[in-house]
Scaffold this motif. Structure first.
Motif, mmCIF file in Angstrom:
data_model
loop_
_atom_site.group_PDB
_atom_site.id
_atom_site.type_symbol
_atom_site.label_atom_id
_atom_site.label_comp_id
_atom_site.label_asym_id
_atom_site.label_seq_id
_atom_site.Cartn_x
_atom_site.Cartn_y
_atom_site.Cartn_z
ATOM 1 N N SER A 63 0.824 -1.218 0.000
ATOM 2 C CA SER A 63 0.000 0.000 0.000
ATOM 3 C C SER A 63 0.852 1.260 0.000
ATOM 4 N N LYS A 64 2.099 1.147 0.448
ATOM 5 C CA LYS A 64 3.001 2.305 0.518
ATOM 6 C C LYS A 64 3.984 2.370 -0.653
ATOM 7 N N ASP A 65 3.909 1.396 -1.551
ATOM 8 C CA ASP A 65 4.788 1.385 -2.711
ATOM 9 C C ASP A 65 4.530 2.634 -3.557
ATOM 10 N N PRO A 66 5.570 3.358 -3.989
ATOM 11 C CA PRO A 66 5.371 4.603 -4.746
ATOM 12 C C PRO A 66 4.479 4.453 -5.980
ATOM 13 N N LYS A 67 4.633 3.377 -6.717
ATOM 14 C CA LYS A 67 3.806 3.154 -7.912
ATOM 15 C C LYS A 67 2.337 2.969 -7.521
ATOM 16 N N HIS A 68 2.104 2.275 -6.420
ATOM 17 C CA HIS A 68 0.744 2.047 -5.929
ATOM 18 C C HIS A 68 0.132 3.358 -5.415
ATOM 19 N N LEU A 69 0.923 4.154 -4.714
ATOM 20 C CA LEU A 69 0.435 5.450 -4.217
ATOM 21 C C LEU A 69 0.029 6.365 -5.376
ATOM 22 N N GLU A 70 0.821 6.368 -6.442
ATOM 23 C CA GLU A 70 0.498 7.186 -7.616
ATOM 24 C C GLU A 70 -0.796 6.700 -8.251
ATOM 25 N N ALA A 71 -0.976 5.397 -8.341
ATOM 26 C CA ALA A 71 -2.217 4.846 -8.914
ATOM 27 C C ALA A 71 -3.429 5.268 -8.091
ATOM 28 N N LYS A 72 -3.278 5.277 -6.765
ATOM 29 C CA LYS A 72 -4.394 5.688 -5.898
ATOM 30 C C LYS A 72 -4.780 7.147 -6.157
ATOM 31 N N LYS A 73 -3.805 7.988 -6.437
ATOM 32 C CA LYS A 73 -4.088 9.397 -6.723
ATOM 33 C C LYS A 73 -4.860 9.556 -8.032
ATOM 34 N N ARG A 74 -4.646 8.653 -8.966
ATOM 35 C CA ARG A 74 -5.224 8.787 -10.308
ATOM 36 C C ARG A 74 -6.455 7.905 -10.533
ATOM 37 N N VAL A 75 -6.886 7.194 -9.525
ATOM 38 C CA VAL A 75 -7.904 6.153 -9.695
ATOM 39 C C VAL A 75 -9.202 6.669 -10.339
ATOM 40 N N TYR A 76 -9.600 7.904 -10.046
ATOM 41 C CA TYR A 76 -10.867 8.388 -10.595
ATOM 42 C C TYR A 76 -10.749 8.891 -12.036
ATOM 43 N N GLU A 77 -9.543 8.868 -12.579
ATOM 44 C CA GLU A 77 -9.390 9.078 -14.022
ATOM 45 C C GLU A 77 -9.886 7.849 -14.780
ATOM 46 N N TRP A 78 -9.776 6.675 -14.135
ATOM 47 C CA TRP A 78 -10.041 5.403 -14.790
ATOM 48 C C TRP A 78 -11.337 4.729 -14.362
ATOM 49 N N TYR A 79 -11.808 5.070 -13.145
ATOM 50 C CA TYR A 79 -12.977 4.379 -12.590
ATOM 51 C C TYR A 79 -14.027 5.368 -12.090
ATOM 52 N N ASP A 80 -15.303 4.949 -12.162
ATOM 53 C CA ASP A 80 -16.388 5.736 -11.585
ATOM 54 C C ASP A 80 -16.439 5.567 -10.072
ATOM 55 N N TRP A 81 -16.228 4.351 -9.602
ATOM 56 C CA TRP A 81 -16.171 4.072 -8.168
ATOM 57 C C TRP A 81 -15.259 2.875 -7.929
ATOM 58 N N ILE A 82 -14.762 2.790 -6.686
ATOM 59 C CA ILE A 82 -13.882 1.687 -6.306
ATOM 60 C C ILE A 82 -14.259 1.186 -4.925
ATOM 61 N N LYS A 83 -13.896 -0.050 -4.658
ATOM 62 C CA LYS A 83 -14.063 -0.643 -3.328
ATOM 63 C C LYS A 83 -12.879 -1.550 -3.084
ATOM 64 N N GLY A 84 -12.227 -1.382 -1.950
ATOM 65 C CA GLY A 84 -11.122 -2.251 -1.563
ATOM 66 C C GLY A 84 -11.488 -3.043 -0.332
ATOM 67 N N ILE A 85 -11.141 -4.315 -0.339
ATOM 68 C CA ILE A 85 -11.437 -5.193 0.786
ATOM 69 C C ILE A 85 -10.165 -5.969 1.123
ATOM 70 N N HIS A 86 -9.823 -6.012 2.394
ATOM 71 C CA HIS A 86 -8.682 -6.795 2.844
ATOM 72 C C HIS A 86 -9.224 -7.982 3.624
ATOM 73 N N VAL A 87 -8.746 -9.180 3.299
ATOM 74 C CA VAL A 87 -9.209 -10.390 3.955
ATOM 75 C C VAL A 87 -8.026 -11.059 4.632
ATOM 76 N N ASP A 88 -8.149 -11.259 5.926
ATOM 77 C CA ASP A 88 -7.123 -11.907 6.727
ATOM 78 C C ASP A 88 -7.328 -13.415 6.624
ATOM 79 N N GLY A 89 -6.429 -14.090 5.938
ATOM 80 C CA GLY A 89 -6.553 -15.525 5.724
ATOM 81 C C GLY A 89 -6.211 -16.357 6.940
ATOM 82 N N THR A 90 -5.782 -15.733 8.042
ATOM 83 C CA THR A 90 -5.415 -16.487 9.230
ATOM 84 C C THR A 90 -6.615 -16.733 10.136
ATOM 85 N N LYS A 91 -7.735 -16.098 9.849
ATOM 86 C CA LYS A 91 -8.904 -16.242 10.735
ATOM 87 C C LYS A 91 -9.851 -17.284 10.224
#
Length: 91
Positions: A63-91
């Motif tokens: 999530s802190k990778d520079p390329k990923h951070l830049e993509a997050k800044k530009r996300v609404y150029e490419w998408y109308d809406w977004i949803k992110g979900i994190h799933v902990d596979g240890t539970k």
């Protein structure tokens, strides 16, 4: 156990610039510690991407990778809406 990051978005404008950026983003993810896999699928105008990581710290690093951070800044150029979900596979 693994950690999954699920990205779901409604596509607005996936142009050639986006495709190149996305390919570079996925390539950089593959070089990060803890990376396991990334899969992406488009169904009509919805994109679903699932990445898998070894630990929660690996997800945080991604999530802190520079390329990923830049993509997050530009996300609404490419998408109308977004949803992110994190799933902990240890539970």
């Amino acid at each position: 156990m693994t950690y999954k990051v699920i990205f779901i978005a409604k596509i607005k404008n996936l142009n050639s610039e986006y495709e190149q950026y996305n390919n570079e983003l996925y390539s950089s993810a593959k070089d990060l510690p803890g990376f396991i896999d990334i899969e992406s699928e488009q169904i009509d105008d919805i994109e679903i991407t699932i990445s898998s990581w070894k630990t929660k710290d690996d997800v945080i690093s991604w999530s802190k990778d520079p390329k990923h951070l830049e993509a997050k800044k530009r996300v609404y150029e490419w998408y109308d809406w977004i949803k992110g979900i994190h799933v902990d596979g240890t539970k």
